[in-house]
Write an enzyme that holds these catalytic residues in place. Structure first.
Site, PDB file in Angstrom:
ATOM      1  CB  CYS A  97       3.805   8.422  -2.534  1.00  0.00           C
ATOM      2  SG  CYS A  97       3.457   7.261  -3.853  1.00  0.00           S
TER       3      CYS A  97
ATOM      4  CB  CYS B  75       2.706   0.098  -3.456  1.00  0.00           C
ATOM      5  SG  CYS B  75       3.911   1.000  -2.487  1.00  0.00           S
TER       6      CYS B  75
ATOM      7  CB  THR C 297       1.293   6.679  -8.375  1.00  0.00           C
ATOM      8  OG1 THR C 297       0.159   7.335  -7.806  1.00  0.00           O
ATOM      9  CG2 THR C 297       2.444   6.762  -7.404  1.00  0.00           C
TER      10      THR C 297
ATOM     11  CD  GLU D 189       0.476  10.885  -7.919  1.00  0.00           C
ATOM     12  OE1 GLU D 189       0.885  12.016  -7.589  1.00  0.00           O
ATOM     13  OE2 GLU D 189       0.674   9.866  -7.220  1.00  0.00           O
TER      14      GLU D 189
ATOM     15  CG  HIS E 232      -2.957   0.915  -3.752  1.00  0.00           C
ATOM     16  ND1 HIS E 232      -1.643   0.552  -3.936  1.00  0.00           N
ATOM     17  CD2 HIS E 232      -2.959   2.273  -3.709  1.00  0.00           C
ATOM     18  CE1 HIS E 232      -0.892   1.644  -4.004  1.00  0.00           C
ATOM     19  NE2 HIS E 232      -1.667   2.692  -3.867  1.00  0.00           N
TER      20      HIS E 232
ATOM     21  CE1 TYR F   6      -2.443   4.102  -1.130  1.00  0.00           C
ATOM     22  CE2 TYR F   6      -3.849   5.860  -0.336  1.00  0.00           C
ATOM     23  CZ  TYR F   6      -3.141   5.279  -1.352  1.00  0.00           C
ATOM     24  OH  TYR F   6      -3.109   5.866  -2.585  1.00  0.00           O
TER      25      TYR F   6
ATOM     26  CB  CYS G 197       3.041   4.313   2.382  1.00  0.00           C
ATOM     27  SG  CYS G 197       1.430   4.736   1.736  1.00  0.00           S
TER      28      CYS G 197
ATOM     29  CD  GLU H  76      -0.535   8.645  -3.179  1.00  0.00           C
ATOM     30  OE1 GLU H  76       0.293   9.011  -2.324  1.00  0.00           O
ATOM     31  OE2 GLU H  76      -0.252   7.956  -4.160  1.00  0.00           O
TER      32      GLU H  76
HETATM   33 FE1  SF4 Z   1       2.593   5.482  -2.761  1.00  0.00          FE
HETATM   34 FE2  SF4 Z   1       1.684   4.453  -0.513  1.00  0.00          FE
HETATM   35 FE3  SF4 Z   1       0.506   3.851  -2.860  1.00  0.00          FE
HETATM   36 FE4  SF4 Z   1       2.949   2.915  -2.213  1.00  0.00          FE
HETATM   37  S1  SF4 Z   1       0.979   2.421  -1.163  1.00  0.00           S
HETATM   38  S2  SF4 Z   1       2.316   3.783  -4.177  1.00  0.00           S
HETATM   39  S3  SF4 Z   1       3.819   4.641  -1.106  1.00  0.00           S
HETATM   40  S4  SF4 Z   1       0.577   5.862  -1.845  1.00  0.00           S
HETATM   41 FE    FE Z   2      -1.258   5.753  -3.925  1.00  0.00          FE
END
Ligand code: SF4
Ligand code: FE
Length: 502
Positions: free
Chosen positions: A100, A104, A191, A256, A291, A295, A298, A443
Site C-alpha cells: 500500500c 489515497c 495509514t 500504520e 476509499h 481498493y 490497489c 487491510e
Molecule cells: Fe493503500 Fe490501497 Fe488505501 Fe491507497 S487505496 S491507501 S494503496 S490500501
Molecule cells: Fe487502506
C-alpha cells in the site's frame, strides 16, 4: 503543481515538533530510519508516478482551482473518467511497490470535504467551503503529502462518543477561541502518517447533537507540537533492521500508526467542520465509498504481483503446465479481475450529489470493498498452494551467504536449470511478504471499514420492496409496482437525500 519523489523526501526529512515513535524510540528522520524507510519509499512512488512513462497520463490532472497540472492524489474528481483513472493508477502503482502506498486516504478525504462543504454551502453555510477551497489550493500548489485520519480509538463500541467514560475515546474539541480550536483524542490505524506532511482529520461515525464536540474536521501539519505518532508493528518487520538485500526486501511495506492529539491547537482557517453533527453521517458515507472504490485498484495490483510470483515459482520447479496449477492461476486471475471490474463500475457509474462534484457509485463501491474483504485471502491461499511448503520454511539469505553452506543451499534449492537458489529465495520472500502482509491480508478485510459495514450499506441501499413488487407483477399477483427511471433498484443515499432537501 507537481513535485518529484526526491523533492518529497527532502520535505519530510526533518521532524522537530511532532514525536514519532518506532519500537519505543523516537525517530527524527523518517527517510533514513530502517523501519520506516520502506514505507516512505512506497509513499514516494506516488510522487514518481507523474514522471514515469507508464503512469504519466494517469497520474496528472488539470486543476481548475489553481489552473495548473496537479498530482492526481490531490485532485478533485471532475468526471466518471477521473474516478476510473484513480482505480487504474492505483493498480499500476501497486506494481511498483508491492505494498500500500498510503496516499489515497488523504486523496479521498479531500474529495469528501469538497462535497460536504459544497452541501453545507447549498444550505447557506458558505464559510467552510471558502476555507476548504483555500486549503485545497495550497495543497495542490505545494503538492503536499496528505494522510487521512478517520478511525478513532473508540473505547466501548456500543457507546456514543459522549457516553464514553474516557471523554477522549473519540477526537474532540476541548476549547474554541476566536483564532482556532484545541483538540484531544487519538486516531488509530492511520495509514502512512509518519511519511505525511499534513493530516486531514475527519469524524468516523454519524453523530447526534449530544456528540457535537466530536463532530470536527480539520487539517494539521504532521509536524505540530502535541502530536505523537506511535508506529505499529507488522509481521516480519524486524527483518528491515537486517542489512541484507533478500530477506529484508527493501521498499515493500506500508505502515500504520496511532496518532495522539494532546491538546493540539488548530488555526480556524484549517477547521472545516465544527460541531456540525448534522453532516457527519453523510461525511462517513461519502468517504467510505470513495476509499472502498479505490481498493478495486490497489488490491488488484497486488493480485497481479502474487499471480506473477506464483507463476514464476511454478516455473522454477517445472510444474507450470500441470493442469491443476493452470486451474489455480486462472482462479487467481478471475478473483483479481473481479475486484478491479467492480472498482471500475463504481467509477463509471458515478453519482453527482451536487453540481461539479463526482462521487462514486455507492452500491458498486461497497460491493468492491466486500469482494476485497474476501478474495485476497483466496488468492493468497492458492499462491501458497502452488508455491509449496518452502514459502514457510526457506533458509535465510544469511545461510545462502555463509561460505560453509552456500554450495549446499545452491544445490538443494534449485529446481529447473536457468534459475538459481537465489532466484528461488527472492521470489519466495516476495510472495511471503505480499501474500501474507498487512496490505493484502489485513487491510483488505478492515481498511475502509470492516466487512459488516458494507453489508449494512447493501441492505440500506437496495430497494427490496421495489424488487418484490416487480416479481409480484411478473407472477400475476396484485402489485403496485411503479417503474422508476433509475436503472437499478436502489434507494437514495443519505448524501443524495441531503442534497435534495431544502
Ligand atoms: Fe493503500 Fe490501497 Fe488505501 Fe491507497 S487505496 S491507501 S494503496 S490500501
Ligand atoms: Fe487502506
Amino acid at each position: 503543481g507537481l513535485r518529484t519523489g526526491e523533492q518529497y523526501l527532502e520535505a519530510i526529512k526533518v521532524r522537530n515538533k511532532a514525536e514519532i515513535y518506532v519500537l519505543g524510540k523516537e525517530v527524527k528522520d523518517v527517510t533514513t530510519h530502517p523501519f520506516l524507510k520502506p514505507s516512505v519509499m512506497a509513499f514516494k512512488a506516488t510522487f514518481d508516478a507523474p514522471w514515469e512513462e507508464d503512469t504519466k497520463e494517469l497520474a496528472r490532472a488539470w486543476s481548475p482551482f489553481i489552473n495548473e497540472e496537479v498530482n492526481r492524489f490531490n485532485h478533485i474528481h471532475r468526471s466518471p473518467e477521473d474516478l476510473a483513472a484513480k482505480v487504474k493508477l492505483l493498480r499500476k502503482i501497486s506494481h511498483k511497490t508491492g505494498a500500500c502506498f498510503q496516499r489515497c486516504v488523504g486523496f479521498d478525504a479531500l474529495n469528501t470535504l469538497y462535497i460536504i462543504t459544497e452541501l453545507m454551502a447549498q444550505k447557506g453555510k458558505t464559510e467552510p467551503k471558502e476555507k476548504f477551497v483555500e486549503y485545497l489550493k495550497t495543497v495542490q500548489k505545494k503538492d503536499l503529502a496528505l494522510a487521512g485520519a478517520m478511525t478513532d480509538a473508540k473505547g466501548v463500541r456500543t457507546q456514543k462518543p459522549s457516553q464514553q467514560k474516557n471523554k477522549d475515546a473519540y477526537v474532540r474539541v476541548t476549547e474554541v477561541t476566536k483564532d482556532g480550536i484545541y483538540v484531544s483524542g487519538a486516531k488509530a490505524n492511520i495509514t502512512g502518517v509518519a511519511a505525511s506532511e499534513e493530516i486531514v482529520v475527519l469524524p468516523t461515525r454519524a453523530m447526534g447533537p449530544e456528540d457535537q464536540d466530536y463532530a470536527v474536521a480539520f487539517s494539521i501539519p504532521t509536524d505540530t507540537e502535541g502530536i505523537k505518532i506511535v508506529v505499529g508493528r507488522q509481521l516480519n518487520d524486524a527483518r528491515r533492521m537486517e542489512e541484507g538485500d533478500i530477506d529484508a526486501l527493501p521498499y515493500f511495506y506500508n505502515h500504520e500508526g496511532l496518532v495522539i492529539f494532546d491538546n493540539v491547537f488548530v488555526p480556524m482557517e484549517r477547521v472545516f467542520l465544527l460541531k456540525d453533527w448534522q453532516y457527519t453521517s453523510q461525511l462517513v458515507e461519502i468517504f467510505s465509498a470513495y476509499h472502498r472504490q479505490g481498493y478495486g485498484g490497489c488490491k488488484a495490483g497486488l493480485g497481479d504481483v502474487i499471480i506473477g510470483a506464483t507463476y514464476n515459482l511454478a516455473k522454477q520447479i517445472g510444474v507450470e503446465k500441470a493442469s491443476h496449477i493452470q486451474e489455480k492461476i486462472t482462479e487467481e486471475i478471475f478473483l483479481t479481475e473481479t475486484m478491479y471490474s467492480a472498482g471500475i463500475a463504481a467509477s463509471l457509474n458515478a453519482v453527482q450529489p451536487c453540481p461539479n462534484c463526482w462521487w462514486v457509485n455507492p452500491m458498486h463501491a461497497n460491493v468492491t470493498k466486500h469482494l476485497v474483504a474476501r478474495f485476497p485471502a483466496q488468492i493468497s491461499q492458492l499462491a501458497i498452494d502452488i508455491a509449496g511448503g518452502i514459502i514457510g520454511t526457506a533458509p535465510s539469505e544469511w545461510d545462502l551467504k555463509n561460505p560453509k553452506l552456500r554450495e549446499y543451499i545452491a544445490k538443494y534449492l534449485q529446481g529447473v536449470e536457468g534459475y538459481t537458489a537465489e532466484d528461488r529465495l527472492r521470489m519466495v520472500r516476495l510472495l511471503e511478504n505480499v501474500s501474507m502482509g498487512v496490505a493484502f491480508m489485513i487491510e483488505s478485510v478492515h481498511g475502509a471499514g470492516s466487512p459488516a459495514a458494507q453489508r449494512i450499506m447493501f441492505s440500506r441501499l437496495y430497494d427490496l420492496n421495489y424488487s418484490e413488487e416487480v416479481a409480484k407483477k411478473l407472477a400475476g399477483m396484485k402489485s403496485n409496482v411503479r417503474f422508476t427511471e433509475k436503472a437499478e433498484p436502489w434507494r437514495e443515499t443519505e448524501t443524495e437525500k441531503l442534497a435534495k432537501s431544502k
